[in-house]
Design a protein around this motif. Structure first.
Motif, PDB file in Angstrom:
ATOM      1  N   ARG A  12       0.834  -1.201   0.000  1.00  0.00           N
ATOM      2  CA  ARG A  12       0.000   0.000   0.000  1.00  0.00           C
ATOM      3  C   ARG A  12       0.867   1.249   0.000  1.00  0.00           C
ATOM      4  NH1 ARG A  12      -5.476  -0.898   2.445  1.00  0.00           N
ATOM      5  NH2 ARG A  12      -5.709  -3.149   2.415  1.00  0.00           N
ATOM      6  N   HIS A  14       0.388   5.724   0.294  1.00  0.00           N
ATOM      7  CA  HIS A  14      -0.558   6.789   0.635  1.00  0.00           C
ATOM      8  C   HIS A  14      -1.104   7.426  -0.634  1.00  0.00           C
ATOM      9  CE1 HIS A  14       1.801   6.648   4.434  1.00  0.00           C
ATOM     10  NE2 HIS A  14       0.573   6.695   4.920  1.00  0.00           N
ATOM     11  N   TRP A  15      -2.364   7.828  -0.578  1.00  0.00           N
ATOM     12  CA  TRP A  15      -2.986   8.485  -1.718  1.00  0.00           C
ATOM     13  C   TRP A  15      -2.202   9.728  -2.120  1.00  0.00           C
ATOM     14  CZ3 TRP A  15      -6.124   6.373  -4.964  1.00  0.00           C
ATOM     15  CH2 TRP A  15      -6.971   5.342  -4.550  1.00  0.00           C
ATOM     16  N   SER A  16      -1.597  10.394  -1.128  1.00  0.00           N
ATOM     17  CA  SER A  16      -0.840  11.618  -1.414  1.00  0.00           C
ATOM     18  C   SER A  16       0.368  11.346  -2.321  1.00  0.00           C
ATOM     19  CB  SER A  16      -0.371  12.268  -0.111  1.00  0.00           C
ATOM     20  OG  SER A  16       0.446  11.373   0.626  1.00  0.00           O
ATOM     21  N   HIS A  17       0.827  10.086  -2.391  1.00  0.00           N
ATOM     22  CA  HIS A  17       1.983   9.745  -3.215  1.00  0.00           C
ATOM     23  C   HIS A  17       1.625   8.957  -4.470  1.00  0.00           C
ATOM     24  CE1 HIS A  17       3.929  10.928   0.475  1.00  0.00           C
ATOM     25  NE2 HIS A  17       5.056  10.997  -0.187  1.00  0.00           N
ATOM     26  N   LYS A  18       0.355   8.619  -4.629  1.00  0.00           N
ATOM     27  CA  LYS A  18      -0.057   7.821  -5.787  1.00  0.00           C
ATOM     28  C   LYS A  18       0.198   8.535  -7.109  1.00  0.00           C
ATOM     29  CE  LYS A  18      -3.722   5.001  -7.770  1.00  0.00           C
ATOM     30  NZ  LYS A  18      -2.944   4.837  -8.950  1.00  0.00           N
ATOM     31  N   ALA A  19      -0.089   9.821  -7.162  1.00  0.00           N
ATOM     32  CA  ALA A  19       0.127  10.564  -8.407  1.00  0.00           C
ATOM     33  C   ALA A  19       1.603  10.531  -8.800  1.00  0.00           C
ATOM     34  CB  ALA A  19      -0.359  12.001  -8.257  1.00  0.00           C
ATOM     35  N   ASP A  22       2.465   7.015 -10.058  1.00  0.00           N
ATOM     36  CA  ASP A  22       1.929   6.781 -11.404  1.00  0.00           C
ATOM     37  C   ASP A  22       2.732   7.513 -12.475  1.00  0.00           C
ATOM     38  OD1 ASP A  22       0.025   5.104 -10.364  1.00  0.00           O
ATOM     39  OD2 ASP A  22      -1.645   6.510 -10.572  1.00  0.00           O
ATOM     40  N   ARG A  32       4.091  -1.803 -12.849  1.00  0.00           N
ATOM     41  CA  ARG A  32       4.205  -1.299 -11.479  1.00  0.00           C
ATOM     42  C   ARG A  32       4.969  -2.281 -10.583  1.00  0.00           C
ATOM     43  NH1 ARG A  32      -0.692   0.777 -13.235  1.00  0.00           N
ATOM     44  NH2 ARG A  32      -1.007   2.974 -12.731  1.00  0.00           N
TER      45      ARG A  32
END
Length: 72
Positions: A12, A14-19, A22, A32
């Motif tokens: 997993r 954090h959403w803050s690092h997903k961008a 990607d 990935r």
């Protein structure tokens, strides 16, 4: 379940690092899962070289367990 799915685990982020993840994935033009392998190995080489060497030699505790279970 496909064989390729048996060789994977879930990590997993954090959403803050997903961008960021990607975008890096898109720049590197690889899957990935392969990118994560490279990130983990890079970090290990830089921060934990002894553990990285044990990994390369197959001497980590989990590696032995997974070998016994036929997973690696």
């Amino acid at each position: 379940m496909y064989q390729s799915e048996k060789n994977r685990t879930t990590i997993r982020i954090h959403w803050s690092h997903k961008a960021l993840f990607d975008e890096i994935f898109a720049e590197e033009r690889q899957t990935r899962i392969n990118l994560m392998d490279e990130v983990i190995e890079f970090y290990a080489k830089e921060k934990h070289p002894n553990l990285y060497n044990d990994f390369l030699e197959g001497n980590l505790k989990l590696q032995a367990k997974l070998r016994n279970e036929g997973k690696i």
